[in-house]
Write a protein that holds these residues in place. Structure first.
Motif, PDB file in Angstrom:
ATOM      1  N   LYS A   1     -11.390  -5.774  -1.132  1.00  0.00           N
ATOM      2  CA  LYS A   1     -10.149  -5.062  -1.436  1.00  0.00           C
ATOM      3  C   LYS A   1      -9.301  -5.872  -2.412  1.00  0.00           C
ATOM      4  CE  LYS A   1      -9.511  -2.231   2.709  1.00  0.00           C
ATOM      5  NZ  LYS A   1      -8.572  -1.896   3.812  1.00  0.00           N
TER       6      LYS A   1
ATOM      7  N   SER B   1      -4.694 -12.138 -13.027  1.00  0.00           N
ATOM      8  CA  SER B   1      -5.578 -11.242 -12.287  1.00  0.00           C
ATOM      9  C   SER B   1      -7.017 -11.404 -12.728  1.00  0.00           C
ATOM     10  CB  SER B   1      -5.134  -9.785 -12.487  1.00  0.00           C
ATOM     11  OG  SER B   1      -3.840  -9.566 -11.960  1.00  0.00           O
TER      12      SER B   1
ATOM     13  N   GLU C   1     -10.552  -5.423  -5.894  1.00  0.00           N
ATOM     14  CA  GLU C   1     -10.205  -4.093  -6.406  1.00  0.00           C
ATOM     15  C   GLU C   1      -8.791  -4.079  -6.984  1.00  0.00           C
ATOM     16  OE1 GLU C   1     -10.684  -1.283  -3.293  1.00  0.00           O
ATOM     17  OE2 GLU C   1     -12.870  -1.457  -3.207  1.00  0.00           O
ATOM     18  N   GLN C   2      -7.876  -4.763  -6.315  1.00  0.00           N
ATOM     19  CA  GLN C   2      -6.488  -4.794  -6.786  1.00  0.00           C
ATOM     20  C   GLN C   2      -6.363  -5.579  -8.095  1.00  0.00           C
ATOM     21  OE1 GLN C   2      -4.162  -2.890  -5.391  1.00  0.00           O
ATOM     22  NE2 GLN C   2      -5.768  -2.235  -3.959  1.00  0.00           N
TER      23      GLN C   2
ATOM     24  N   TYR D   1      -4.416  -9.552   0.390  1.00  0.00           N
ATOM     25  CA  TYR D   1      -5.739  -9.297   0.962  1.00  0.00           C
ATOM     26  C   TYR D   1      -6.576 -10.579   1.037  1.00  0.00           C
ATOM     27  CZ  TYR D   1      -5.371  -4.165   0.862  1.00  0.00           C
ATOM     28  OH  TYR D   1      -5.031  -2.862   1.089  1.00  0.00           O
TER      29      TYR D   1
ATOM     30  N   GLU E   1       0.831  -1.199   0.000  1.00  0.00           N
ATOM     31  CA  GLU E   1       0.000   0.000   0.000  1.00  0.00           C
ATOM     32  C   GLU E   1       0.874   1.260   0.000  1.00  0.00           C
ATOM     33  OE1 GLU E   1      -2.306  -0.582   3.480  1.00  0.00           O
ATOM     34  OE2 GLU E   1      -3.755  -1.930   2.540  1.00  0.00           O
TER      35      GLU E   1
ATOM     36  N   LEU F   1       2.464   1.800  -3.499  1.00  0.00           N
ATOM     37  CA  LEU F   1       1.531   2.354  -4.480  1.00  0.00           C
ATOM     38  C   LEU F   1       1.232   3.832  -4.205  1.00  0.00           C
ATOM     39  CD1 LEU F   1      -0.943  -0.669  -4.746  1.00  0.00           C
ATOM     40  CD2 LEU F   1       0.634   0.135  -6.512  1.00  0.00           C
TER      41      LEU F   1
ATOM     42  N   HIS G   1       0.001  -4.230  -7.438  1.00  0.00           N
ATOM     43  CA  HIS G   1      -1.450  -4.424  -7.370  1.00  0.00           C
ATOM     44  C   HIS G   1      -1.792  -5.918  -7.296  1.00  0.00           C
ATOM     45  CE1 HIS G   1      -3.083  -0.413  -7.743  1.00  0.00           C
ATOM     46  NE2 HIS G   1      -2.305  -0.132  -8.776  1.00  0.00           N
TER      47      HIS G   1
ATOM     48  N   LEU H   1      -0.699  -7.386  -3.886  1.00  0.00           N
ATOM     49  CA  LEU H   1      -1.548  -6.840  -2.826  1.00  0.00           C
ATOM     50  C   LEU H   1      -2.908  -7.535  -2.837  1.00  0.00           C
ATOM     51  CD1 LEU H   1      -1.867  -4.887  -0.521  1.00  0.00           C
ATOM     52  CD2 LEU H   1      -2.474  -3.089  -2.165  1.00  0.00           C
ATOM     53  N   GLY H   2      -3.421  -7.837  -4.029  1.00  0.00           N
ATOM     54  CA  GLY H   2      -4.665  -8.608  -4.121  1.00  0.00           C
ATOM     55  C   GLY H   2      -4.514  -9.987  -3.498  1.00  0.00           C
TER      56      GLY H   2
ATOM     57  N   ARG I   1       4.290  -1.146 -10.359  1.00  0.00           N
ATOM     58  CA  ARG I   1       2.920  -0.963  -9.865  1.00  0.00           C
ATOM     59  C   ARG I   1       1.995  -2.117 -10.267  1.00  0.00           C
ATOM     60  NH1 ARG I   1       1.351   3.735  -7.673  1.00  0.00           N
ATOM     61  NH2 ARG I   1      -0.813   3.403  -8.350  1.00  0.00           N
TER      62      ARG I   1
END
Length: 253
Positions: A186, A207, A189-190, A176, A153, A156, A169, A172-173, A165
């Motif tokens: 969340k 993704s 969202e990533q 979470y 976080e 970013l 992302h 980070l996904g 980046r």
């Protein structure tokens, strides 16, 4: 002998008359006691109690059958619970094995990530950019998910033009969705950020597939199908295509 027999009969008659006059009809127990006394006085063997009636026997058999049915029902429920628990354990194990595979892959990606670069404008300080991303990645490899989430976080936020980046992302996904208390919204969202902002990124197919899986699990089946079709169409050479087709068959079945 005759006098004794006569005396016994006379005594029994007196007892019966006394009960009849004082308390009305004799109870079953009184009748049995009087009969036993009369039998003893006359020298006869005591009479046995009457056998259980057919209605009583049938009732006992019905109760036993009900108990057996209840036991079988409880055993069936126990087996269902065991099966559900095993399914949950298998799903959890598969999730962590998948994460382990991804983390091991991440540990070997340093050179590949550097060669990709160019995800956005060049950062003001490329070396600081690299160090911040690697620090976040190290927390992930160490499975310190809370620290990894905070570090990604921060990356970013601090590096809006960072060269990593897309990877940040994506990871980070993953963080979470694999925390002790998953933050699935969340996480989605990533993954969506990778799909929308970095469609040509190496992590875009993964993704998109992971996003579809999470949508299907949360009941957003129509959205999951759209993303699976998108994956098959936009990334036909991706290794995720076969998994996407399999998941589509399940959702359509």
């Amino acid at each position: 002998m005759t006098k004794r027999l006569f005396a016994g009969v006379l005594l029994s008659s007196l007892v019966l008359c006394a009960h009849a006059q004082g308390t009305g009809p004799l109870a079953i127990e009184d009748r049995s006691a009087a009969r036993s006394m009369a039998d003893a006085a006359s020298g006869e063997k005591p009479r046995s109690a009457p056998a259980m009636s057919e209605d009583g026997l049938i009732m006992l058999m019905q109760q036993q059958q009900q108990f057996e049915e209840q036991v079988q029902m409880l055993q069936g429920q126990i087996e269902e619970l065991r099966h559900e628990l095993q399914v949950m354990k298998d799903a959890e194990r598969e999730r962590y094995l998948d994460l382990d595979t991804r983390i091991n892959s991440l540990a070997e990606q340093g050179v590949a990530e550097q060669s990709e670069g160019g995800e956005g404008a060049a950062p003001a300080d490329p070396e600081a950019d690299k160090q911040a991303y690697n620090a976040a990645k190290d927390n992930l490899v160490a499975r310190d998910f809370d620290a990894a989430a905070e570090a990604f976080e921060g990356y970013l936020k601090d590096f809006p033009n960072g060269q990593y980046r897309g990877h940040a992302h994506f990871w980070l996904g993953q963080v979470y969705s694999n925390q002790k208390t998953p933050q699935n919204d969340k996480a989605m969202e990533q993954f969506q950020a990778v799909v929308d902002d970095y469609p040509d990124h190496s992590k875009a197919p993964s993704s998109l597939y992971t996003l579809a899986v999470m949508q299907a699990r949360s009941g957003k089946v129509s959205e999951a199908k759209i993303n699976l079709h998108k994956l098959i169409k936009q990334y036909p050479d991706s290794s995720k295509v076969s998994q996407a087709k399999s998941l589509l068959d399940q959702l359509n079945g």
